[in-house]
Design a protein around this motif. Sequence first.
Motif, PDB file in Angstrom:
ATOM      1  N   GLU A  88       0.827  -1.211   0.000  1.00 58.29           N
ATOM      2  CA  GLU A  88       0.000   0.000   0.000  1.00 58.29           C
ATOM      3  C   GLU A  88       0.859   1.258   0.000  1.00 58.29           C
ATOM      4  OE1 GLU A  88      -3.563   2.115   2.667  1.00 58.29           O
ATOM      5  OE2 GLU A  88      -2.682   0.182   3.271  1.00 58.29           O
ATOM      6  N   PHE A  89       1.965   1.226   0.746  1.00 56.50           N
ATOM      7  CA  PHE A  89       2.820   2.400   0.874  1.00 56.50           C
ATOM      8  C   PHE A  89       3.670   2.637  -0.368  1.00 56.50           C
ATOM      9  CE2 PHE A  89       6.961   4.223   2.185  1.00 56.50           C
ATOM     10  CZ  PHE A  89       6.528   5.457   2.655  1.00 56.50           C
ATOM     11  N   ALA A  90       4.314   1.577  -0.884  1.00 52.19           N
ATOM     12  CA  ALA A  90       5.306   1.743  -1.948  1.00 52.19           C
ATOM     13  C   ALA A  90       4.926   1.035  -3.241  1.00 52.19           C
ATOM     14  CB  ALA A  90       6.663   1.230  -1.468  1.00 52.19           C
ATOM     15  N   GLY A  91       3.716   0.501  -3.333  1.00 53.33           N
ATOM     16  CA  GLY A  91       3.323  -0.255  -4.514  1.00 53.33           C
ATOM     17  C   GLY A  91       3.347   0.542  -5.801  1.00 53.33           C
ATOM     18  N   SER A  92       3.189   1.864  -5.719  1.00 53.34           N
ATOM     19  CA  SER A  92       3.194   2.677  -6.936  1.00 53.34           C
ATOM     20  C   SER A  92       4.570   2.745  -7.573  1.00 53.34           C
ATOM     21  CB  SER A  92       2.709   4.098  -6.614  1.00 53.34           C
ATOM     22  OG  SER A  92       3.552   4.699  -5.640  1.00 53.34           O
ATOM     23  N   ILE A  93       5.597   2.345  -6.839  1.00 57.34           N
ATOM     24  CA  ILE A  93       6.949   2.280  -7.402  1.00 57.34           C
ATOM     25  C   ILE A  93       7.360   0.840  -7.665  1.00 57.34           C
ATOM     26  CG2 ILE A  93       9.392   2.564  -6.815  1.00 57.34           C
ATOM     27  CD1 ILE A  93       8.772   5.308  -5.802  1.00 57.34           C
ATOM     28  N   THR A  94       7.247  -0.016  -6.660  1.00 56.92           N
ATOM     29  CA  THR A  94       7.703  -1.395  -6.832  1.00 56.92           C
ATOM     30  C   THR A  94       6.825  -2.161  -7.819  1.00 56.92           C
ATOM     31  OG1 THR A  94       6.420  -2.120  -4.896  1.00 56.92           O
ATOM     32  CG2 THR A  94       8.708  -1.460  -4.530  1.00 56.92           C
ATOM     33  N   GLY A  95       5.531  -1.869  -7.844  1.00 52.79           N
ATOM     34  CA  GLY A  95       4.637  -2.547  -8.776  1.00 52.79           C
ATOM     35  C   GLY A  95       5.016  -2.320 -10.225  1.00 52.79           C
ATOM     36  N   PRO A  96       5.140  -1.068 -10.680  1.00 52.24           N
ATOM     37  CA  PRO A  96       5.552  -0.832 -12.067  1.00 52.24           C
ATOM     38  C   PRO A  96       6.928  -1.407 -12.404  1.00 52.24           C
ATOM     39  CG  PRO A  96       4.543   1.133 -11.180  1.00 52.24           C
ATOM     40  CD  PRO A  96       4.681   0.185 -10.037  1.00 52.24           C
ATOM     41  N   LEU A  97       7.877  -1.327 -11.461  1.00 54.05           N
ATOM     42  CA  LEU A  97       9.212  -1.855 -11.746  1.00 54.05           C
ATOM     43  C   LEU A  97       9.164  -3.360 -11.994  1.00 54.05           C
ATOM     44  CD1 LEU A  97      11.444   0.133  -9.220  1.00 54.05           C
ATOM     45  CD2 LEU A  97      11.236   0.480 -11.682  1.00 54.05           C
ATOM     46  N   LEU A  98       8.402  -4.076 -11.185  1.00 55.04           N
ATOM     47  CA  LEU A  98       8.273  -5.513 -11.397  1.00 55.04           C
ATOM     48  C   LEU A  98       7.466  -5.824 -12.653  1.00 55.04           C
ATOM     49  CD1 LEU A  98       7.692  -6.755  -7.733  1.00 55.04           C
ATOM     50  CD2 LEU A  98       9.820  -6.636  -9.031  1.00 55.04           C
ATOM     51  N   THR A  99       6.524  -4.956 -12.989  1.00 52.91           N
ATOM     52  CA  THR A  99       5.773  -5.135 -14.231  1.00 52.91           C
ATOM     53  C   THR A  99       6.674  -4.950 -15.441  1.00 52.91           C
ATOM     54  OG1 THR A  99       3.744  -4.345 -13.183  1.00 52.91           O
ATOM     55  CG2 THR A  99       3.819  -4.313 -15.595  1.00 52.91           C
ATOM     56  N   TRP A 387      14.245  -0.725   8.790  1.00 53.42           N
ATOM     57  CA  TRP A 387      13.483  -0.106   7.716  1.00 53.42           C
ATOM     58  C   TRP A 387      13.198  -1.115   6.606  1.00 53.42           C
ATOM     59  CZ3 TRP A 387      12.062   4.647   9.120  1.00 53.42           C
ATOM     60  CH2 TRP A 387      12.869   5.347  10.020  1.00 53.42           C
ATOM     61  N   VAL A 388      12.005  -1.079   6.037  1.00 51.88           N
ATOM     62  CA  VAL A 388      11.739  -1.817   4.813  1.00 51.88           C
ATOM     63  C   VAL A 388      12.005  -0.918   3.613  1.00 51.88           C
ATOM     64  CG1 VAL A 388       9.256  -1.303   4.768  1.00 51.88           C
ATOM     65  CG2 VAL A 388      10.126  -3.337   3.619  1.00 51.88           C
ATOM     66  N   VAL A 389      11.672   0.374   3.724  1.00 53.56           N
ATOM     67  CA  VAL A 389      12.119   1.399   2.787  1.00 53.56           C
ATOM     68  C   VAL A 389      12.928   2.372   3.615  1.00 53.56           C
ATOM     69  CG1 VAL A 389      11.488   3.155   1.113  1.00 53.56           C
ATOM     70  CG2 VAL A 389      10.050   1.121   1.381  1.00 53.56           C
ATOM     71  N   HIS A 390      14.223   2.410   3.385  1.00 48.86           N
ATOM     72  CA  HIS A 390      15.143   3.075   4.304  1.00 48.86           C
ATOM     73  C   HIS A 390      14.750   4.534   4.556  1.00 48.86           C
ATOM     74  CE1 HIS A 390      19.013   4.810   5.731  1.00 48.86           C
ATOM     75  NE2 HIS A 390      19.061   3.658   6.360  1.00 48.86           N
ATOM     76  N   GLY A 391      14.516   4.835   5.819  1.00 48.28           N
ATOM     77  CA  GLY A 391      14.183   6.185   6.225  1.00 48.28           C
ATOM     78  C   GLY A 391      12.750   6.590   6.007  1.00 48.28           C
TER      79      GLY A 391
END
Length: 461
Positions: A88-99, A387-391
């Motif tokens: 939910e927090f970072a899916g807008s970045i990690t989702g497209p990259l994996l796509t 951290w899962v996403v640092h900082g």
Amino acid sequence: MFDVDAFMLARVQFAFTVSFHIIFPAITIGLASYLAVLEGLWLKTRNPDYKALYQFWSKIFAVNFGMGVVSGLVMAYQFGTNWSGFSEFAGSITGPLLTYEVLTAFFLEAGFLGVMLFGWHRVGDRLHFFATCMVALGTLISTFWILASNSWMHTPQGHEIINGQVVPVDWLAVIFNPSFPYRLFHMVVAAFLSSALFVGASAAWHLLKGNRSSAIKRMFSMSLWMLAITAPIQAVIGDLHGLNTLVYQPAKIAAIEGHWDNSDGEPTPLILFGMPNMDTEQTDYKIEIPYLASLILTHSWDQQIPALRDFAPEDRPNAPVVFWSFRIMVALGLLMILQGLIGLWLRRKGTLYHNQTFLKFVLLMGPSGLIAILAGWVTTEVGRQPWVVHGLQRTKDAVSAHSELHMSISLLTFFVVYSLVFGIGYVYLIHQIKQGPDHNGDAEPGDALPDHEPLSISGRV
């Protein structure tokens, strides 16, 4: 289960599945490029050894690719099931990259894999070589996108946080974040090293058994050349990666060094061995070399590196785990360099294929590349904690709301299924390696697969 909470069980489950998964892509990346080199040499020289080696290692590649697909799918699902807060927090970045990885790398691999594995006598030599090169390129493109996503989690750039969610504003900054180039090259070279050690150990086993065919000798020689070239390069990349980590994740470096305090004003010594103690905030039983950590990490004799006490206790990674995982990785790396140097020396003496002690050493070093990758992954990921996403997001805020019972059952299920499925795959791989290359060079690469069950690729690595 074992008196731990659901959060820790979720972490253990992800660590367990990713530890299995990372082994297969590492071998796949290296073997794909190795196969492209073998086929290119065969087209150039028409030496049947290269064709025999290609057909032999393509069988091993196919099995590794399939197991990588299965284990990779499980990891992808865990982001939604166990780590919904992160999605939910970072899916807008990690989702497209994996796509992007699926749209570029996986489609490329899937499109040419069938031609590579089963098309040797069905298409022309040049087209088959092109298919092999495309599969090799696909593995490297896959590495590119996966490392871009993971590196962003370590050194996030190119984003804004709006309504508690990460929103990308500069995709070039997201992809080419500060740690990405170092981590990409470090992983690719690690994959080449792991494959070289794997191939070399296979050849050493046959040489020890008295199989001194020209194909086995060529396989052994090529693996040692690769090791002699890439192991020193990896040491240089690792040093550059460490300097980058010092800038962006100084707490990780402090944990790696087991360094707690800068109050004495002295340059930082390098602690070779010791037992970091999170309770007493010191490293017990340490053996250290004065000034050396400052020299390695700051390239000066007098500058200090950050100490763990410079960070709040809740912001410190688990120092004992990171301290020792890093040393395992470095120790194995030094042994790889040693193996390459000894190989060069024996080659010059003309005893490369006959020195029994060295052959046994090469055989024992076979899994060292994969162990070093696992140790490096532990250093990198545990060193990023908490951290899962640092900082930006703590790991405890990324986990899904599951009960201890739910996580215990799923972890146990994963353990049983993985042990069964990948245990069978491991036995099959060992069986194939013991058979060795077909000296006639006439076997189709897919012949080792069961006749009643064709290879099916239905996911992504």
